[in-house]
Design an enzyme around this catalytic site. Structure first.
Site, PDB file in Angstrom:
ATOM      1  N   GLU A   1      16.459  55.784  62.579  1.00  0.00           N
ATOM      2  CA  GLU A   1      15.136  56.307  62.958  1.00  0.00           C
ATOM      3  C   GLU A   1      14.437  55.417  63.976  1.00  0.00           C
ATOM      4  O   GLU A   1      13.747  55.902  64.875  1.00  0.00           O
ATOM      5  CB  GLU A   1      14.270  56.453  61.696  1.00  0.00           C
ATOM      6  CG  GLU A   1      12.892  57.039  61.924  1.00  0.00           C
ATOM      7  CD  GLU A   1      12.953  58.448  62.483  1.00  0.00           C
ATOM      8  OE1 GLU A   1      12.720  58.592  63.704  1.00  0.00           O
ATOM      9  OE2 GLU A   1      13.231  59.404  61.740  1.00  0.00           O
TER      10      GLU A   1
ATOM     11  N   LYS B   1      17.508  56.652  74.868  1.00  0.00           N
ATOM     12  CA  LYS B   1      16.819  57.484  73.873  1.00  0.00           C
ATOM     13  C   LYS B   1      17.036  58.970  74.167  1.00  0.00           C
ATOM     14  O   LYS B   1      17.175  59.779  73.241  1.00  0.00           O
ATOM     15  CB  LYS B   1      15.344  57.129  73.844  1.00  0.00           C
ATOM     16  CG  LYS B   1      15.110  55.706  73.305  1.00  0.00           C
ATOM     17  CD  LYS B   1      13.711  55.199  73.615  1.00  0.00           C
ATOM     18  CE  LYS B   1      13.491  53.793  73.054  1.00  0.00           C
ATOM     19  NZ  LYS B   1      12.224  53.197  73.541  1.00  0.00           N
TER      20      LYS B   1
END
Lengths: 460, 460
Positions: free
Chosen positions: A153, A229
């Site tokens: 996460e 990302k």
């Protein structure tokens, strides 16, 4: 050596009930921490200071058995642990753990340690976006082989829950597009350029002075961090393997004060966006994914436009859910630790009660399309001669390449040069290659002095 | 009768791999749907139309074995399923299922059917906020007893992933406060009142005409719907059982155009907020939770202020994560189905590969504090005599009750009545009871004509 299954659950059906069991009968899970920088220090501190709450939430105590660092002898008064826990021998440490938290970053030695940890039965929680974006499938494959968890996460957008929502909450829906502000440094710089009118270089210096940019800001301002990302988000969104190398990447180093002003003039802001889009054929069938990082103008009315300072936000469009946005702090020790500890609790619960988190889902296996085939809108600013026929000539250049114009705005460049004018054109969606060819053609027109600037426009 | 474990996983280690196995060898999970209104129709449609993707993501095909409705004979041309699937016999249906999706709503018969389903080994996905807020512990207890899952992402804020982030992502952190816009109807009404200046009654009529409010809007405008969601959020945030009855509830029926204007005057908007706060003693130790739903002013610079129309958003403050916001569609068939299908995939993966989702976590067991002990800021508008000493007298009334004033703004009420003035006061944080006592005292002052309005101010 610790093997999956070492921990005997007191009650498999209801681990939460163990909160009421005396401490000595609560099982223990051994946690190894790799790295003790800003994030690692915060993780260690939270593990110690929140130990009772974590035990109640997991149903087992999380025992920090060691922290691997390069210089274990260095004094770390801010980290409230027994100094004997620090070790330079990461390899031995990970073999003894039930859960390994990796916050070293980079590819090696992080990859080898994670794989060793999994081989020896440990579940892994990592914040390592670079490694996941370069070699995620290897990690997933090892996790599957050894029946352990891989959670990450914290690798995207820091404290913001976005990996779990993409992996789990939206997994019954079809994600169409992700637009993310996933790098705090560049958002800080662009936001300050917008509010002060200053240029890129001086704003980066200011960001460095305030601690929002590294001494060497390359990874941020050139978009490498955001590209990693984007690869992770695209992989999750489209059930397709996407690596950093697949991501078209442009940073913000060439964004000028004039670009920011041009955006202001059309009631927009400039943001560095990580964009993941499903590409469809004429019948609507998915044919590929477009994954890119570049500066783009976005209307001030768009929810992403109000993301200020170093905050992050991820805007998701899904078929059934519609538009969603996730907003929060994308970096920093404590925010990143919040995400890591959430993952630690999840993998700890699995070790205790059985089961595991989601595996890699890459069944869709869509090709990553070339940037030239990505479709977007464009803002183009031209310096032109101010005489009849110029607009017609310019408009023809767009039409010749199949690019449809949405708006045109013309104005005099300066009071003392009445024969020159500025043309600002915003296009409808067209392919990136058609727009590039249009810009080339415009440059060749004798009535066009210069293509002053062009920038993509997103979030229509 | 279907029992947990009926399904034989082809490969326990890597269910995602099954996407590449021929369809006939993929296992099947039996799904029962209870209710076929707006949400149920959308769930059924998605189960059918996305069947291949769902199978690849789960590792098993999801077979819709029946849809329980009151009138199975009614034609439902919009639902692309065999009409023979509709049945009035919900009780028999749930006994045959591996996964039961409950979208009937309300307490009974939903509760009985869910409990029967769990007894017979089915995991349950529900959108039923009323039932969860009234009797969640009973459902959790049954899920624990029978080793099945209870998932309910759709019960709060529709498509927005918020239940899973609270239950899992933030479970290693300490949530301090949740501020939620969790009811689309009231947000639509308040937003329209803000943009048009219209009153409550006519705006509700407009919302009804546009389909944003029910013919009987009581559950929305009186805050019952938001209160149920507040109870669920508070339970998750603070690891404490909170039911609807514990929630202090005020609706928006008494919000006037003058209140909206008063908010505008201080650069704020009025929102109906679901508020969950940790209450601490002087040493910072948690002593209780405050859970309430009421209209409140919130600064236009706050992220929640820009939540327009019928959108929902949940703003979370956590110790390590800092400020987070989750934004999206809070209602509607497809958005709600997105959340439900995400849960269905999660529980289906558990049935296939073992393990289960998080159980109830209520170990903190904090008391819910009385509304009088909740602390908040206040906006108070007074009509007063315009003569020396009035402000001193008013200020004393605040001081006498220990309420500290943040700002005072005085202005003439009208041009033709120079002896009367308006005083607008915003306080610092104080307890609700101290503020109520202050308002009482102000009402008794002979220099105060009237306490024109008062409203809480949140999100400082």
């Amino acid at each position: 050596m610790s093997q999956r299954g070492d921990v005997e659950p007191v009650t498999e059906e209801n681990p939460a009930e163990m909160a009421s069991i005396p401490a000595e009968s609560v099982p223990t899970l051994k946690v190894a921490l790799l790295g003790c920088g800003v994030v690692g220090s915060s993780v260690a501190t939270m593990l110690v200071e929140n130990a009772d709450d974590l035990a109640a939430r997991v149903g087992a105590r999380l025992e920090l058995i060691g922290i691997a660092v390069r210089r274990p002898e260095r004094a770390r008064p801010d980290v409230p642990v027994d100094p004997a826990l620090f070790t330079a021998d990461a390899d031995t440490l990970v073999r003894a753990a039930d859960i390994v938290i990796e916050v070293i970053g980079g590819i090696d030695p992080a990859r080898g340690l994670i794989l060793t940890a999994m081989e020896h039965g440990a579940s892994v929680v990592t914040a390592n976006k670079a490694l996941l974006a370069e070699d995620g499938p290897t990690l997933y494959s090892a996790a599957g082989e050894h029946g352990v968890d891989l959670y990450y996460e914290a690798a995207v957008a820091g404290a913001i829950p976005i990996v779990r929502p993409m992996r789990e909450s939206l997994v019954g829906d079809d994600v169409q597009r992700v637009l993310g502000i996933v790098n705090g440094t560049t958002n800080f710089v662009l936001d300050k350029m917008d509010s002060t009118g200053a240029g890129f270089a001086e704003t980066v210096e200011q960001a460095q002075a305030l601690g929002y940019a590294e001494a060497d800001p390359t990874a941020d301002v050139e978009g490498f961090d955001a590209a990693a990302k984007a690869a992770i988000l695209a992989s999750l969104a489209f059930h397709t393997r996407v690596s950093s190398d697949d991501v078209h990447r442009e940073g913000i180093t060439e964004v000028t004060a004039a670009d920011i002003q041009a955006a202001r003039d059309m009631d927009a802001v400039v943001k560095l966006l990580a964009i993941c889009e499903l590409v469809r054929d004429d019948e609507g069938a998915p044919t590929g994914v477009s994954v890119r990082v570049h500066p783009a103008m976005i209307a001030r009315t768009h929810p992403l436009a109000s993301v200020r300072d170093a905050y992050n936000a991820v805007f998701v469009e899904a078929s059934a859910a519609g538009e969603l946005m996730f907003y929060g702090k994308g970096a920093g020790g404590d925010p990143t630790s919040s995400a890591i500890l959430g993952d630690v609790v999840a993998v700890a619960r699995h070790r205790l009660a059985g089961g595991h988190g989601p595996k890699e889902s890459a069944y869709a296996d869509l090709p990553v399309v070339d940037m030239g085939l990505a479709t977007t809108r464009y803002h183009i600013s031209l310096a032109v001669a101010d005489r009849p026929g110029v607009l017609a000539q310019v408009a023809s250049a767009f039409a010749d390449h199949g690019v449809s114009i949405e708006t045109v705005r013309q104005r005099m460049l300066t009071d003392d040069d009445e024969s020159r004018a500025s043309l600002v054109i915003v296009t409808h969606r067209a392919t990136d290659s058609a727009l590039a060819a249009t810009v080339d053609a415009l440059t060749g027109l004798d009535t066009v002095d210069a293509v002053v600037s062009w920038m993509r426009v997103e979030g229509a």
